[in-house]
Scaffold this motif. Sequence first.
Motif, short mmCIF file in Angstrom:
data_model
loop_
_atom_site.label_atom_id
_atom_site.label_comp_id
_atom_site.label_asym_id
_atom_site.label_seq_id
_atom_site.Cartn_x
_atom_site.Cartn_y
_atom_site.Cartn_z
N SER A 72 53.38 -6.26 -33.30
CA SER A 72 52.81 -4.98 -33.65
C SER A 72 52.06 -4.38 -32.47
CB SER A 72 51.85 -5.13 -34.84
OG SER A 72 50.79 -6.02 -34.51
N GLY A 73 51.81 -3.07 -32.52
CA GLY A 73 51.03 -2.42 -31.48
C GLY A 73 51.82 -2.21 -30.21
N ILE A 74 51.14 -2.32 -29.07
CA ILE A 74 51.78 -2.13 -27.77
C ILE A 74 51.60 -3.40 -26.95
CG2 ILE A 74 51.34 0.36 -27.87
CD1 ILE A 74 49.13 -0.04 -25.84
N PRO A 75 52.43 -3.60 -25.91
CA PRO A 75 52.33 -4.83 -25.10
C PRO A 75 50.91 -5.06 -24.58
CG PRO A 75 54.33 -3.63 -24.54
CD PRO A 75 53.56 -2.75 -25.46
N GLY A 76 50.48 -6.32 -24.64
CA GLY A 76 49.10 -6.66 -24.32
C GLY A 76 48.65 -6.28 -22.93
N GLU A 77 49.53 -6.45 -21.92
CA GLU A 77 49.12 -6.15 -20.56
C GLU A 77 48.90 -4.65 -20.36
OE1 GLU A 77 53.59 -5.81 -20.54
OE2 GLU A 77 52.09 -7.13 -21.46
N LYS A 78 49.65 -3.84 -21.10
CA LYS A 78 49.47 -2.39 -20.99
C LYS A 78 48.22 -1.94 -21.74
CE LYS A 78 54.24 -1.37 -19.90
NZ LYS A 78 55.47 -0.64 -20.18
N LEU A 79 47.95 -2.57 -22.87
CA LEU A 79 46.72 -2.26 -23.58
C LEU A 79 45.50 -2.61 -22.73
CD1 LEU A 79 45.36 -1.24 -26.13
CD2 LEU A 79 45.56 -3.56 -27.09
N LYS A 80 45.58 -3.73 -22.02
CA LYS A 80 44.47 -4.12 -21.14
C LYS A 80 44.27 -3.10 -20.02
CE LYS A 80 42.71 -7.81 -18.14
NZ LYS A 80 42.35 -6.84 -17.07
N ALA A 81 45.37 -2.62 -19.44
CA ALA A 81 45.26 -1.63 -18.37
C ALA A 81 44.60 -0.35 -18.88
CB ALA A 81 46.63 -1.33 -17.79
N LEU A 82 44.93 0.05 -20.10
CA LEU A 82 44.31 1.24 -20.67
C LEU A 82 42.84 1.01 -20.99
CD1 LEU A 82 47.21 2.46 -23.00
CD2 LEU A 82 46.48 3.46 -20.82
N ARG A 83 42.52 -0.19 -21.45
CA ARG A 83 41.10 -0.51 -21.69
C ARG A 83 40.31 -0.47 -20.39
NH1 ARG A 83 42.36 -5.61 -25.71
NH2 ARG A 83 42.30 -4.45 -27.71
N ASP A 84 40.89 -0.99 -19.33
CA ASP A 84 40.22 -0.97 -18.03
C ASP A 84 40.00 0.47 -17.56
OD1 ASP A 84 40.19 -3.72 -18.04
OD2 ASP A 84 41.92 -3.94 -16.68
N LEU A 85 41.00 1.32 -17.78
CA LEU A 85 40.87 2.73 -17.40
C LEU A 85 39.75 3.39 -18.19
CD1 LEU A 85 41.92 5.31 -15.96
CD2 LEU A 85 43.47 5.62 -17.90
N ALA A 86 39.75 3.14 -19.51
CA ALA A 86 38.72 3.73 -20.35
C ALA A 86 37.33 3.28 -19.91
CB ALA A 86 38.97 3.37 -21.81
N HIS A 87 37.20 1.99 -19.61
CA HIS A 87 35.91 1.46 -19.18
C HIS A 87 35.46 2.09 -17.87
CE1 HIS A 87 32.68 -1.44 -18.65
NE2 HIS A 87 33.12 -1.66 -17.42
N SER A 88 36.39 2.24 -16.93
CA SER A 88 36.04 2.83 -15.63
C SER A 88 35.63 4.30 -15.77
CB SER A 88 37.21 2.71 -14.65
OG SER A 88 38.29 3.55 -15.05
N ALA A 89 36.13 4.97 -16.83
CA ALA A 89 35.80 6.37 -17.06
C ALA A 89 34.55 6.54 -17.91
CB ALA A 89 36.98 7.08 -17.72
N GLY A 90 33.97 5.41 -18.35
CA GLY A 90 32.74 5.48 -19.14
C GLY A 90 32.94 5.64 -20.62
N LEU A 91 34.17 5.49 -21.11
CA LEU A 91 34.39 5.56 -22.55
C LEU A 91 33.92 4.27 -23.20
CD1 LEU A 91 37.96 7.17 -22.82
CD2 LEU A 91 35.73 8.29 -22.96
N VAL A 92 33.27 4.40 -24.35
CA VAL A 92 32.76 3.22 -25.05
C VAL A 92 33.52 3.05 -26.36
CG1 VAL A 92 30.47 3.41 -24.04
CG2 VAL A 92 30.95 4.59 -26.19
#
Length: 383
Positions: free
Chosen positions: A26-46
């Motif tokens: 289910s969902g999206i591939p784990g490594e891509k989800l991690k990359a998006l989480r890292d992007l969100a974190h770097s942009a200050g999204l909580v």
Amino acid sequence: MTSPRPETRDCPHRPPCPGCPHWGESGIPGEKLKALRDLAHSAGLVGPLKVLSGDAVGYRHRARLAVRGRSNSPKIGVFQSNSHRIADIPRCGVQHEKINRCAAALRSAMRRCKLSPYVDGPHRGLVRYLQVLVPARLPGLQVTIVTNDDSPKSSESLFAAFEKEMDSEVTSLWWNGQPERSNSILGPHWQLMKGVEFTADKILDAEVHFHPAAFSQANPILFDRIVEHINEEVPAKARILELYCGVGGIGLNLIEDASSIVFNEHSRAAIQGLEKSLAALPALLQEKSQVHMGPAADAASAIAAADVVVADPARKGLDPEVMKTIIRQPPEVLVLVACGFESFLRDAKRLIDSRAMTLSSLTPVALFPYGDQVETLAIFRNI
């Protein structure tokens, strides 16, 4: 987290079909989800990222299937990895049942007419591809049969046999000629064999019209939810520019509350469908709209006059001229719907690093369940 992968017997075509590399997850591939989480974190999204997902069975309403094999046993499906060997997928579970039915009808019609499938190496044989569009909201069925020819004359018997197999269920039947030795699926030659030229459907609340040469969403049900989210982010009375608009499915849902809207698209077939949709709107809404046909780079100058820019580019991402103009003259809101994962990460990083815009919302979308492709909806705001 992903659910356990089921055994391959749960899909009768795996292997060799490569179409669902993450079958059962289910969902999206784990490594891509991690990359998006890292992007969100770097942009200050909580907070956690919420993945938009929908049905994983029967979700695909549009398919382009290769036709290969032999005259007495044609195979219709997808190419195996890194080859032109075909994986026959007569009972594909992710495709709408009408797509499987069309494939079965074409197999039967080819056998009946004793017409040969295409063979890549020697560039011979007649039938190359089958394209099917099943509208999600409105009745209809659009079918295109692609042949290795510059005229439909040699395949007239095939179309007659196919119609008989489908028992008049097809509402738009097209011949496309691709006589070139090419990996391009569609060729330059078109002829409507039966029915309507444009197939109507609805994207959320807007009626749209598709020529078979125009892009259409494979997962229209989930795409509706993307458009719903966009509607919530766009302020009323905004001046909107929609780049890479296709048939206008996003912008047509924004036009009623907009002050004005400019649609930009390079595909003539898509523009024709958009113009048909606009012509059906009330005059007051038509007066709000302009259509700019051509590459997005040619419409970049319109960014300066827009409060909101909506961009849904191909996998290569934003054109360089579009990116430069957004950084130089950022709109109030940029809505980016990205189907290319690496190009999205590149474009998002450049926008953030430019300090011209800030990332305010990021939504991964499992538009292609069990696949590697990830759709991403990102909202940027003018700092």
